[in-house]
Design an enzyme around this catalytic site. Structure first.
Site, PDB file in Angstrom:
ATOM      1  N   GLY A 204     -48.017   3.784  10.299  1.00  0.00           N
ATOM      2  CA  GLY A 204     -48.945   4.895   9.028  1.00  0.00           C
ATOM      3  C   GLY A 204     -49.846   5.584  10.184  1.00  0.00           C
ATOM      4  O   GLY A 204     -49.298   6.650  10.508  1.00  0.00           O
ATOM      5  N   GLY A 205     -51.049   5.125  10.533  1.00  0.00           N
ATOM      6  CA  GLY A 205     -52.056   5.777  11.246  1.00  0.00           C
ATOM      7  C   GLY A 205     -51.559   6.423  12.663  1.00  0.00           C
ATOM      8  O   GLY A 205     -52.050   7.515  12.622  1.00  0.00           O
TER       9      GLY A 205
ATOM     10  N   GLU B 112     -43.881  -5.243   5.617  1.00  0.00           N
ATOM     11  CA  GLU B 112     -45.194  -4.850   5.903  1.00  0.00           C
ATOM     12  C   GLU B 112     -46.194  -6.083   5.488  1.00  0.00           C
ATOM     13  O   GLU B 112     -46.427  -5.649   4.217  1.00  0.00           O
ATOM     14  CB  GLU B 112     -45.692  -3.342   5.360  1.00  0.00           C
ATOM     15  CG  GLU B 112     -44.327  -2.438   5.974  1.00  0.00           C
ATOM     16  CD  GLU B 112     -45.241  -1.084   5.930  1.00  0.00           C
ATOM     17  OE1 GLU B 112     -45.150  -0.504   6.753  1.00  0.00           O
ATOM     18  OE2 GLU B 112     -45.557  -0.686   4.930  1.00  0.00           O
TER      19      GLU B 112
ATOM     20  N   HIS C 102     -43.986   0.493  -1.341  1.00  0.00           N
ATOM     21  CA  HIS C 102     -44.780   0.668  -0.356  1.00  0.00           C
ATOM     22  C   HIS C 102     -45.946  -0.385  -0.946  1.00  0.00           C
ATOM     23  O   HIS C 102     -46.273  -0.239  -2.056  1.00  0.00           O
ATOM     24  CB  HIS C 102     -45.584   1.714   0.323  1.00  0.00           C
ATOM     25  CG  HIS C 102     -46.390   1.814   1.259  1.00  0.00           C
ATOM     26  ND1 HIS C 102     -47.728   1.375   1.205  1.00  0.00           N
ATOM     27  CD2 HIS C 102     -46.312   1.885   2.620  1.00  0.00           C
ATOM     28  CE1 HIS C 102     -48.300   1.350   2.497  1.00  0.00           C
ATOM     29  NE2 HIS C 102     -47.371   1.433   3.326  1.00  0.00           N
TER      30      HIS C 102
ATOM     31  N   ASN D 230     -45.210   7.417   8.362  1.00  0.00           N
ATOM     32  CA  ASN D 230     -45.525   7.497   6.901  1.00  0.00           C
ATOM     33  C   ASN D 230     -46.900   8.268   7.015  1.00  0.00           C
ATOM     34  O   ASN D 230     -47.863   7.450   7.447  1.00  0.00           O
ATOM     35  CB  ASN D 230     -45.664   6.117   6.271  1.00  0.00           C
ATOM     36  CG  ASN D 230     -46.007   6.084   5.089  1.00  0.00           C
ATOM     37  OD1 ASN D 230     -46.395   7.300   4.396  1.00  0.00           O
ATOM     38  ND2 ASN D 230     -46.414   5.100   4.414  1.00  0.00           N
ATOM     39  N   TRP D 231     -46.964   9.424   6.614  1.00  0.00           N
ATOM     40  CA  TRP D 231     -48.214  10.073   6.870  1.00  0.00           C
ATOM     41  C   TRP D 231     -49.231   9.724   5.701  1.00  0.00           C
ATOM     42  O   TRP D 231     -50.370  10.214   5.640  1.00  0.00           O
ATOM     43  CB  TRP D 231     -48.061  11.589   6.929  1.00  0.00           C
ATOM     44  CG  TRP D 231     -47.519  12.081   8.175  1.00  0.00           C
ATOM     45  CD1 TRP D 231     -47.076  11.462   9.238  1.00  0.00           C
ATOM     46  CD2 TRP D 231     -47.357  13.674   8.544  1.00  0.00           C
ATOM     47  NE1 TRP D 231     -46.618  12.002  10.196  1.00  0.00           N
ATOM     48  CE2 TRP D 231     -46.833  13.665   9.817  1.00  0.00           C
ATOM     49  CE3 TRP D 231     -47.641  14.752   8.042  1.00  0.00           C
ATOM     50  CZ2 TRP D 231     -46.754  14.873  10.328  1.00  0.00           C
ATOM     51  CZ3 TRP D 231     -47.547  16.111   8.572  1.00  0.00           C
ATOM     52  CH2 TRP D 231     -47.105  15.907  10.003  1.00  0.00           C
ATOM     53  N   LYS D 232     -48.716   9.247   4.737  1.00  0.00           N
ATOM     54  CA  LYS D 232     -49.421   8.907   3.429  1.00  0.00           C
ATOM     55  C   LYS D 232     -50.144  10.180   2.972  1.00  0.00           C
ATOM     56  O   LYS D 232     -49.516  10.979   2.751  1.00  0.00           O
ATOM     57  CB  LYS D 232     -50.340   7.619   3.921  1.00  0.00           C
ATOM     58  CG  LYS D 232     -49.838   6.545   4.317  1.00  0.00           C
ATOM     59  CD  LYS D 232     -50.670   5.267   4.855  1.00  0.00           C
ATOM     60  CE  LYS D 232     -49.973   4.260   5.212  1.00  0.00           C
ATOM     61  NZ  LYS D 232     -50.663   2.860   5.340  1.00  0.00           N
TER      62      LYS D 232
ATOM     63  N   GLY E 140     -53.267  -0.612   8.323  1.00  0.00           N
ATOM     64  CA  GLY E 140     -54.439   0.055   8.464  1.00  0.00           C
ATOM     65  C   GLY E 140     -55.699  -0.876   8.869  1.00  0.00           C
ATOM     66  O   GLY E 140     -56.674  -0.332   9.101  1.00  0.00           O
TER      67      GLY E 140
ATOM     68  N   SER F  30     -50.223  -1.929  11.372  1.00  0.00           N
ATOM     69  CA  SER F  30     -50.769  -1.309  12.683  1.00  0.00           C
ATOM     70  C   SER F  30     -49.857  -1.463  13.829  1.00  0.00           C
ATOM     71  O   SER F  30     -50.251  -1.957  14.918  1.00  0.00           O
ATOM     72  CB  SER F  30     -51.790  -2.496  12.920  1.00  0.00           C
ATOM     73  OG  SER F  30     -52.672  -2.432  11.854  1.00  0.00           O
TER      74      SER F  30
ATOM     75  N   GLU G 178     -49.208   0.110  -1.029  1.00  0.00           N
ATOM     76  CA  GLU G 178     -50.395   0.849  -1.595  1.00  0.00           C
ATOM     77  C   GLU G 178     -49.778   1.350  -2.818  1.00  0.00           C
ATOM     78  O   GLU G 178     -50.884   1.541  -3.904  1.00  0.00           O
ATOM     79  CB  GLU G 178     -50.599   1.996  -0.730  1.00  0.00           C
ATOM     80  CG  GLU G 178     -51.388   1.584   0.588  1.00  0.00           C
ATOM     81  CD  GLU G 178     -51.175   2.420   1.975  1.00  0.00           C
ATOM     82  OE1 GLU G 178     -50.782   3.602   1.875  1.00  0.00           O
ATOM     83  OE2 GLU G 178     -51.703   2.067   3.014  1.00  0.00           O
TER      84      GLU G 178
HETATM   85  P1  PGA Z   1     -50.445   1.452   9.477  1.00  0.00           P
HETATM   86  O1  PGA Z   1     -49.667   1.672   8.073  1.00  0.00           O
HETATM   87  O2  PGA Z   1     -49.392   1.632  10.612  1.00  0.00           O
HETATM   88  O3  PGA Z   1     -51.616   2.373   9.367  1.00  0.00           O
HETATM   89  O4  PGA Z   1     -50.968   0.024   9.607  1.00  0.00           O
HETATM   90  C1  PGA Z   1     -48.287   1.107   7.922  1.00  0.00           C
HETATM   91  C2  PGA Z   1     -47.805   1.534   6.788  1.00  0.00           C
HETATM   92  O5  PGA Z   1     -48.395   1.524   5.522  1.00  0.00           O
HETATM   93  O6  PGA Z   1     -46.742   1.762   6.776  1.00  0.00           O
END
Ligand code: PGA
Length: 258
Positions: free
Chosen positions: A239-240, A173, A103, A15-17, A179, A218, A105
């Site tokens: 994510g990251g 999640e 998600h 997920n590049w966000k 993150g 993470s 976020e």
């Molecule tokens: P992260 O994000 O790997 O940066 O913790 C995961 C996500 O939000 O899908």
């Protein structure tokens, strides 16, 4: 009687966000080349959710690659007066085969409720996209011992009744792990995934037995192998660490020796 273990094909999703300009396209192409090259026979699906602005370009660039693309969110409706929103049908036409909905976020930054997430998942399924439905507890909810209540409640309220193993993926999640570099212990991950599996099986029967349950929060190259080995973990939502092809591919390789 013990539940029959089903062979579930894992999914590793990046997920590049809100990251991804022209300069980042090259990273996706490195992933494409690996997925079609030395990872071609790996027993897992691999997916990138780029920002919507790159969807058409990446879709053209990856062509018939095994690499899949997903949107990061969608509106529930197929079209209409919703400035700034993207319909699932638009994502589908642009080359996506899945879309992330719910998600944390989105739930936190945009106040999305489970009912809205469910409507979005229904829209995704209507458009022929796989809905990747996210659930997870906050730090306070975990500290108060409410993790399973929160996660199972979100699950029941966010998944459409017509969900199947083919059109739906669940992503667990923990909000506090996203993150932050923090992850639950593998036994904590297992406890939640086993509870999700039990609930999915109770609601959806055979489909619930086979629906993929991803862990996210993470996930990094150095913890992926341990996390992906946990019972009822059928892949990762990253994510990251999905922004750099080398890190993302190192996570995908957790499935190399299986
Ligand atoms: P992260 O994000 O790997 O940066 O913790 C995961 C996500 O939000 O899908």
């Amino acid at each position: 009687m013990a539940r029959q273990a089903h062979a579930i094909r894992p999914l590793v999703a990046g997920n590049w966000k809100m990251n991804g300009l022209q300069a980042n396209v090259a990273e996706a192409l490195i992933v494409r080349d690996a997925v079609d090259g030395d990872l071609a026979s790996i027993g897992a699906d691999v997916l990138i959710a780029p920002p919507a602005t790159l969807m058409t370009e990446l879709s053209a660039a990856i062509g018939k690659s095994r690499l899949l693309l997903a949107g990061q969110d969608c509106h529930a409706a197929p079209s209409g007066p919703h400035t700034g929103d993207i319909a699932p049908e638009m994502l589908k036409e642009a080359g996506a085969s899945a879309v992330i909905v719910g998600h944390s976020e989105r739930r936190v930054d945009h106040g999305e409720t489970c009912a809205e997430v469910k409507a979005k998942a229904e829209g995704a399924q209507r458009a022929g996209l796989i809905a990747i439905v996210c659930v997870g507890e906050t730090r306070d909810e975990r500290a108060s011992g409410f993790t399973l209540d929160v996660v199972l409640q979100q699950l029941k309220a966010s998944l459409p009744e017509q969900s199947t193993a083919a059109n739906t993926v669940v992503a667990y999640e923990p909000v506090w792990a996203i993150g932050t570099g923090l992850t639950p212990t593998t036994s904590d991950v297992e406890e939640v995934h086993v509870a999700i599996r039990r609930e999915l099986a109770a609601i959806f029967g055979e489909d619930g037995e086979r629906m993929r349950i991803l862990y996210g929060g993470s996930v990094k190259p150095d913890n992926a192998t341990a996390l992906m080995a946990v019972s009822e973990v059928n892949g990762a939502l990253v994510g990251g660490a999905s922004l750099k092809a080398s890190d993302f591919l190192a996570i995908v390789r957790a499935y190399e020796s299986r």
